[in-house]
Design a protein around this motif. Structure first.
Motif, mmCIF file in Angstrom:
data_model
loop_
_atom_site.group_PDB
_atom_site.id
_atom_site.type_symbol
_atom_site.label_atom_id
_atom_site.label_comp_id
_atom_site.label_asym_id
_atom_site.label_seq_id
_atom_site.Cartn_x
_atom_site.Cartn_y
_atom_site.Cartn_z
ATOM 1 N N VAL A 100 0.854 -1.189 0.000
ATOM 2 C CA VAL A 100 0.000 0.000 0.000
ATOM 3 C C VAL A 100 0.887 1.236 0.000
ATOM 4 O O VAL A 100 1.977 1.245 0.582
ATOM 5 C CB VAL A 100 -0.953 0.003 1.217
ATOM 6 C CG1 VAL A 100 -0.184 0.127 2.532
ATOM 7 C CG2 VAL A 100 -1.998 1.115 1.095
ATOM 8 N N VAL A 139 2.154 -5.031 3.307
ATOM 9 C CA VAL A 139 1.050 -5.257 4.235
ATOM 10 C C VAL A 139 1.237 -6.641 4.856
ATOM 11 O O VAL A 139 1.244 -7.651 4.152
ATOM 12 C CB VAL A 139 -0.312 -5.185 3.515
ATOM 13 C CG1 VAL A 139 -1.447 -5.437 4.507
ATOM 14 C CG2 VAL A 139 -0.479 -3.825 2.849
ATOM 15 N N LEU A 192 -6.340 -2.934 6.482
ATOM 16 C CA LEU A 192 -6.266 -2.341 5.147
ATOM 17 C C LEU A 192 -7.643 -2.297 4.503
ATOM 18 O O LEU A 192 -8.022 -1.299 3.881
ATOM 19 C CB LEU A 192 -5.298 -3.131 4.268
ATOM 20 C CG LEU A 192 -5.222 -2.690 2.795
ATOM 21 C CD1 LEU A 192 -4.753 -1.249 2.684
ATOM 22 C CD2 LEU A 192 -4.304 -3.613 1.998
ATOM 23 N N TYR A 205 -3.404 4.224 8.326
ATOM 24 C CA TYR A 205 -2.441 3.207 7.902
ATOM 25 C C TYR A 205 -1.101 3.855 7.565
ATOM 26 O O TYR A 205 -1.035 4.821 6.818
ATOM 27 C CB TYR A 205 -2.965 2.454 6.679
ATOM 28 C CG TYR A 205 -2.287 1.121 6.476
ATOM 29 C CD1 TYR A 205 -2.827 -0.031 7.002
ATOM 30 C CD2 TYR A 205 -1.082 1.032 5.795
ATOM 31 C CE1 TYR A 205 -2.204 -1.257 6.853
ATOM 32 C CE2 TYR A 205 -0.442 -0.178 5.637
ATOM 33 C CZ TYR A 205 -1.010 -1.319 6.168
ATOM 34 O OH TYR A 205 -0.365 -2.516 6.016
#
Length: 341
Positions: A114, A123, A131, A317
């Motif tokens: 990502v 990830v 996510l 994130y």
């Protein structure tokens, strides 16, 4: 054209025929697809805005080759590869990666990445659920699932917003010159004659704002020195948009007016217990960066020796307690732009 969460640049030297690192390019495309989408420009150096003078792409089959190699190495990744000429007439290659709205992109062997700021991050298996939740947050602002006609906007809130836009020093003349309808569309308040979730949140009627799945509620609680609740202030009736909620918190809480007097050479000065600029920034961040796809109120807890602000959801994130002071990630991109006005 600086590198960031929506753009990456690579030298034309990246393309080395059979020795090209296609896996690296596939990883970059996956990272963009799992975030906000973006562009990879091949033929422009990292610190340059334009490709080198007289640069030509000799192999005209390279567009098809790039497309083929990305497709062979990725799942759920859509790209548009084009050969383009810059204003200096030099050539470069643009790879436009489409944001993957509903599904998660990966390599053919199951690896996930990502885009976080200007970096491509792997990830981990235990982060896949997070996510997926973040991807829902990415698109929440722009959805029109409530089907609220744009004519049902709160007229006063709409006019206040347009006034703020046209009188803000932070908004470019290009935006200010747009029509009312164009400004509302530019800030993703409306789409296809309907108010988006963001539009409902900011300029919608109370009844429509209250129907949003997780419209913001703020609870401010004061505790005594035994950490017992002694006073509560609640914003839970959905009459106010986020800006008005912030203004109410700053205006209606008497604690922000408290100060102590300290000597200052021959004079004395008052030092506030809670600098209002700090309170504004903390509360604005709680509203801007909260998740609007999960349940939870914003809590402002005033203790005798500290102030705590709790916003629902995990950190965006890519942000951790270790890098939170240096890493900037916007969870709600369009809401962030509105708050910057």
């Amino acid at each position: 054209m600086e590198e960031g969460k929506l753009m990456d640049k690579k030298s034309l030297r990246f393309l080395k025929g059979k020795n090209t690192d296609w896996d690296e390019l596939a990883k970059d495309c996956i990272s963009f697809a799992n975030a906000h989408g973006g562009n990879i420009l091949i033929g422009i150096e990292d610190r340059d805005d334009l490709p080198p003078e007289n640069q030509k792409i000799e192999d005209k089959n390279i567009i098809e080759i790039i497309h083929k190699n990305i497709a062979q190495r990725t799942i759920n990744v859509a790209v548009i590869v084009t050969l383009e000429a810059a204003i200096n007439r030099a050539e470069y290659i643009r790879i436009n990666i489409i944001r993957n709205v509903q599904t998660i992109a990966s390599t053919t062997d199951g690896r996930l990445y990502v885009r976080v700021a200007d970096e491509c991050k792997p990830v981990m298996p235990d982060e896949i659920v997070r996510l997926a939740a973040e991807k829902n947050a990415f698109i929440w602002e722009e959805l029109t699932t409530k089907y609220v006609d744009k004519s049902n906007a709160d007229e006063k809130k709409k006019m206040d917003f347009l006034y703020d836009i046209r009188n803000s020093s932070r908004v470019s003349a290009f935006v200010k010159e747009k029509s009312d309808e164009e400004i509302l569309e530019y800030y993703e308040f409306q789409k296809d004659n309907y108010l988006t979730n963001l539009g409902i949140l900011w300029i919608g009627q109370r009844r429509d704002r209250s129907s949003l799945l997780f419209a913001p509620i703020i609870q401010l609680i004061r505790y005594n020195d035994k950490e017992e609740k002694v006073w509560k202030f609640l914003l839970d009736d959905f009459y106010l948009n986020p800006k008005e909620m912030l203004e109410s918190i700053l205006r209606d809480i008497p604690d922000w007016q408290e100060s102590m007097e300290i000597p200052d050479w021959a004079y004395r000065k008052n030092v506030p217990f809670y600098p209002i600029e700090v309170i504004r920034e903390l509360c604005a961040n709680a509203l801007v960066h909260r998740t609007y796809t999960t349940r939870g109120d914003i809590f402002i807890n005033i203790f005798h020796d500290r102030l705590e602000i709790h916003s629902p959801g995990l950190l965006p994130y890519g942000v951790t307690p270790k890098n939170i002071l240096s890493k900037s990630v916007r969870r709600n991109e369009n809401l962030s732009k509105v708050f910057l006005i």
